[in-house]
Design an enzyme around this catalytic site. Structure first.
Site, PDB file in Angstrom:
ATOM      1  N   CYS A 125       0.847  -1.206   0.000  1.00 13.23           N
ATOM      2  CA  CYS A 125       0.000   0.000   0.000  1.00 13.23           C
ATOM      3  C   CYS A 125       0.880   1.254   0.000  1.00 13.23           C
ATOM      4  O   CYS A 125       0.660   2.185  -0.784  1.00 13.23           O
ATOM      5  CB  CYS A 125      -0.904  -0.043   1.225  1.00 13.23           C
ATOM      6  SG  CYS A 125      -2.123   1.278   1.283  1.00 13.23           S
ATOM      7  N   CYS A 126       1.909   1.286   0.872  1.00 13.37           N
ATOM      8  CA  CYS A 126       2.819   2.444   0.913  1.00 13.37           C
ATOM      9  C   CYS A 126       3.548   2.596  -0.418  1.00 13.37           C
ATOM     10  O   CYS A 126       3.773   3.715  -0.882  1.00 13.37           O
ATOM     11  CB  CYS A 126       3.849   2.268   2.028  1.00 13.37           C
ATOM     12  SG  CYS A 126       3.282   2.764   3.666  1.00 13.37           S
ATOM     13  N   CYS A 208      -1.022   8.351   7.590  1.00 14.11           N
ATOM     14  CA  CYS A 208      -2.373   8.060   7.110  1.00 14.11           C
ATOM     15  C   CYS A 208      -3.275   7.650   8.277  1.00 14.11           C
ATOM     16  O   CYS A 208      -2.823   6.971   9.211  1.00 14.11           O
ATOM     17  CB  CYS A 208      -2.332   6.914   6.104  1.00 14.11           C
ATOM     18  SG  CYS A 208      -1.457   7.315   4.593  1.00 14.11           S
ATOM     19  N   CYS A 211      -3.453   3.977   9.618  1.00 19.33           N
ATOM     20  CA  CYS A 211      -2.206   3.391  10.129  1.00 19.33           C
ATOM     21  C   CYS A 211      -1.595   4.212  11.263  1.00 19.33           C
ATOM     22  O   CYS A 211      -0.432   4.018  11.610  1.00 19.33           O
ATOM     23  CB  CYS A 211      -1.185   3.257   9.013  1.00 19.33           C
ATOM     24  SG  CYS A 211      -1.771   2.245   7.648  1.00 19.33           S
ATOM     25  N   CYS A 234       7.743   4.202   5.752  1.00 22.68           N
ATOM     26  CA  CYS A 234       6.886   4.011   4.576  1.00 22.68           C
ATOM     27  C   CYS A 234       7.675   3.559   3.359  1.00 22.68           C
ATOM     28  O   CYS A 234       7.085   3.180   2.361  1.00 22.68           O
ATOM     29  CB  CYS A 234       6.200   5.292   4.166  1.00 22.68           C
ATOM     30  SG  CYS A 234       6.057   6.558   5.329  1.00 22.68           S
TER      31      CYS A 234
END
Ligand code: SF4
Length: 238
Positions: A125-126, A208, A211, A234
């Site tokens: 995702c990162c 985010c 997270c 990240c």
């Protein structure tokens, strides 16, 4: 030789980079920023995630020049408080931040890779939402300025004030590398710099929303990021 006399680029030798970085260890972040803008002109940009350190750098940059490029990575998953802070900073300093983001919408990501990818594969995702957009913006630059401090994570301990970023292929400038968290907040109070209101509610390091969680007394400031996993970065500063 003074730092002003040293031209630095990605292909500078390790000795040249170490000499410049070493000279800046005893100088202010503002001196580092002035040098960066003189040295790299339009080919340098400040990256910010609107953390406390980033707000300090934005304030410093705004006092030096109104023409600097400042960008942020919008994952579409930032806190409402972070977007409000972005707007507040733009109004306060009369600047416009450059928004950089993936072209992959959250709904397309969910359809292709499943809902809440951040819970199952946070590295992926990162990579999609932060690292790739960052790579895209850095491709057009000779240097970037970050707000990292050495005492934030194990991976940041050896950060130089000026260093070669081998991962992205340009010069990386970390004016606050030697600062403590206390120095950051002293500056914010002294100059009344706007900051993310989540800091007043137990948050210490803000990324985010899915997270990031508040930290308890005695916890490391970054323990609120990716809580329950060993992930601490990240992928922007490895
Ligand atoms: S911090 Fe979380 S939500 Fe944001 S890009 Fe990384 S994994 Fe995704």
């Amino acid at each position: 030789m003074g730092v002003a006399a040293l031209a630095i680029d990605y292909d500078a030798t390790d000795e040249e980079l170490a000499a410049v970085s070493g000279e800046f260890e005893t100088q202010s972040p503002e001196a580092v920023l002035r040098w960066a803008f003189e040295e790299f002109g339009p080919d340098v940009a400040l990256a910010t995630g609107f953390g406390a350190e980033g707000c300090v750098l934005i304030d410093m940059v705004a006092r030096i020049t109104k023409g600097a490029r400042i960008f942020y990575l919008d994952t579409d998953l930032l806190f409402p408080e972070t977007y409000a802070l972005r707007d507040q900073l733009e109004a306060r300093y009369g600047i416009r931040f450059e928004r950089r983001a993936t072209r992959l919408s959250l709904s397309t990501q969910a359809a292709a890779l499943g809902e809440r990818l951040w819970e199952r594969e946070p590295d992926r995702c990162c990579h999609l939402r932060k690292v790739e957009p960052l790579r895209e913006v850095l491709t057009g630059l000779r240097a970037w300025i970050t707000a990292i401090r050495r005492d934030q994570t194990a991976a940041r301990v050896s950060a130089g004030i000026v260093e070669r970023d081998q991962r992205f292929g340009l010069i990386k400038i970390n004016p606050l590398a030697g600062w403590s968290g206390e120095s950051v907040w002293e500056y914010i109070r002294k100059y009344d710099v706007p900051y993310n209101l989540l800091y007043d509610h137990g948050y210490e390091s803000i990324g985010c929303a899915p997270c990031t969680s508040p930290v308890q007394i005695g916890e490391d400031p970054r323990e609120g990021r990716w809580r329950g996993s060993c992930k601490t970065e990240c992928g922007l500063h490895k």
